[in-house]
Design a protein around this motif. Structure first.
Motif, mmCIF file in Angstrom:
data_model
loop_
_atom_site.group_PDB
_atom_site.id
_atom_site.type_symbol
_atom_site.label_atom_id
_atom_site.label_comp_id
_atom_site.label_asym_id
_atom_site.label_seq_id
_atom_site.Cartn_x
_atom_site.Cartn_y
_atom_site.Cartn_z
ATOM 1 N N ASP A 1 0.847 -1.190 0.000
ATOM 2 C CA ASP A 1 0.000 0.000 0.000
ATOM 3 C C ASP A 1 0.883 1.241 0.000
ATOM 4 O OD1 ASP A 1 -2.349 -1.640 0.359
ATOM 5 O OD2 ASP A 1 -1.776 -1.807 2.470
ATOM 6 N N PHE A 2 0.479 2.228 -0.768
ATOM 7 C CA PHE A 2 1.213 3.484 -0.841
ATOM 8 C C PHE A 2 0.252 4.629 -0.535
ATOM 9 C CE2 PHE A 2 3.158 0.462 -3.711
ATOM 10 C CZ PHE A 2 4.517 0.601 -3.497
ATOM 11 N N VAL B 1 -2.796 4.141 -3.165
ATOM 12 C CA VAL B 1 -2.571 3.177 -4.241
ATOM 13 C C VAL B 1 -2.228 1.835 -3.609
ATOM 14 C CG1 VAL B 1 -1.139 2.597 -6.252
ATOM 15 C CG2 VAL B 1 -1.669 4.999 -5.747
ATOM 16 N N THR B 2 -2.920 0.787 -4.027
ATOM 17 C CA THR B 2 -2.558 -0.566 -3.599
ATOM 18 C C THR B 2 -2.117 -1.353 -4.825
ATOM 19 O OG1 THR B 2 -4.078 -0.576 -1.721
ATOM 20 C CG2 THR B 2 -3.392 -2.720 -2.573
ATOM 21 N N ILE C 1 9.332 -0.775 -8.482
ATOM 22 C CA ILE C 1 8.285 0.099 -7.947
ATOM 23 C C ILE C 1 8.770 0.783 -6.668
ATOM 24 C CG2 ILE C 1 5.993 0.096 -6.862
ATOM 25 C CD1 ILE C 1 5.209 -2.104 -8.919
ATOM 26 N N SER C 2 9.470 0.034 -5.820
ATOM 27 C CA SER C 2 9.999 0.636 -4.596
ATOM 28 C C SER C 2 11.019 1.726 -4.923
ATOM 29 C CB SER C 2 10.634 -0.445 -3.704
ATOM 30 O OG SER C 2 9.624 -1.289 -3.177
ATOM 31 N N GLN C 3 11.845 1.481 -5.942
ATOM 32 C CA GLN C 3 12.813 2.505 -6.370
ATOM 33 C C GLN C 3 12.096 3.771 -6.823
ATOM 34 O OE1 GLN C 3 15.171 0.656 -9.389
ATOM 35 N NE2 GLN C 3 16.838 0.100 -8.012
ATOM 36 N N ILE C 4 11.031 3.606 -7.603
ATOM 37 C CA ILE C 4 10.263 4.766 -8.073
ATOM 38 C C ILE C 4 9.675 5.498 -6.870
ATOM 39 C CG2 ILE C 4 8.140 5.433 -9.284
ATOM 40 C CD1 ILE C 4 8.802 3.097 -11.268
ATOM 41 N N PHE C 5 9.140 4.754 -5.925
ATOM 42 C CA PHE C 5 8.533 5.379 -4.747
ATOM 43 C C PHE C 5 9.574 6.135 -3.927
ATOM 44 C CE2 PHE C 5 7.033 5.200 -0.290
ATOM 45 C CZ PHE C 5 5.886 5.958 -0.433
ATOM 46 N N ASN C 6 10.758 5.555 -3.811
ATOM 47 C CA ASN C 6 11.805 6.191 -3.002
ATOM 48 C C ASN C 6 12.419 7.397 -3.708
ATOM 49 O OD1 ASN C 6 11.387 4.316 -0.986
ATOM 50 N ND2 ASN C 6 12.914 2.888 -1.816
#
Lengths: 95, 95, 95, 95
Positions: free
Chosen positions: D30-31, D66-67, D89-94
């Protein structure tokens, strides 16, 4: 790196990409939409096609207008990859 | 229709929009990102801000680079709406 | 805050939004596209319409499929704003 | 087709994708963002990463939330491709 097409090769390729023109050593095409939301929906699909090919357009947008220029910077000219991306963009536009 | 700002008014407004320059009677700023995906994520947020204001940029993209120009076409120059959109775009960029 | 529509009002509104159903106290519709790029182009246009209305869908995507649910959380039910957004989304879909 | 990971393999992979959980035979996360424009910018970058891998998330959005669920449908379970996309996806989020 994709090989830069010769002028003769580009002229031979142009019939494969109707509505695209050769100008300033690039494949170019102008698109017009009903409004910004339509133009942006089109650009969002094109962005995916470009990223999937790892080959990206030089492009500009002003409300309902989009101009796309395709060139392979690393080859300093138009290559088969530009012709391929132009075909995909036309397919997206034609829906 | 928003009123075109005078040169003096634009000069007074520029400190409110750091990194934006006045050129060719437009507010302009260049942005650079790590790659296309980052640039496109930024553009996608800006597109929403523009549509919400019903005021849209003239902008171009080449892989990781984005250039944005703001002008109020109907006023034939820079207006308060361009200053406001520039501020929103900077906020999006600053994250 | 928009007023929650009564069941009778919703039934009267449904003919204005063909292909949308009332379920779980929401307006719902499923969309299917040729591929992810098409689905994403559609979603990108819808995102703009939603932001312009400051009224956002609950939606999900799986490759070529998009499901959209419209409800006004602050009114705890379907309001005129949901009907309006449904109409805009259908217009975008119909192109 | 990528091979479905065993439970032991998934448990061994989870430390490579912090904040992702295994649930219902899928990688899930979840974001939350400041607003819809931020959430949408993130989703727009993720869409590119997914299309480039030709591996797409099952995902949902509700304003600033966003889930994302990752599973390889053709393998009926979590594969290395899901782990790889989760990392991107984690890289994009970070950022």
């Amino acid at each position: 790196v994709a090989r830069k097409l010769t002028d003769a090769e580009i002229q031979a390729a142009l019939p494969k990409v109707p509505h695209w023109r050769l100008a300033a050593d690039r494949l170019q095409r102008d698109f017009e939409f009903g409004d910004f939301a339509e133009a942006w929906g089109f650009m969002s699909s094109v962005a995916l096609a470009a990223e999937a090919m790892n080959h990206h357009p030089d492009w500009s947008n002003s409300w309902n207008k989009v101009t796309i220029e395709l060139v392979t910077h690393s080859s300093d000219g138009v290559t088969e990859r530009d012709v391929e991306l132009a075909q995909k963009i036309s397919q997206i536009f034609n829906g």
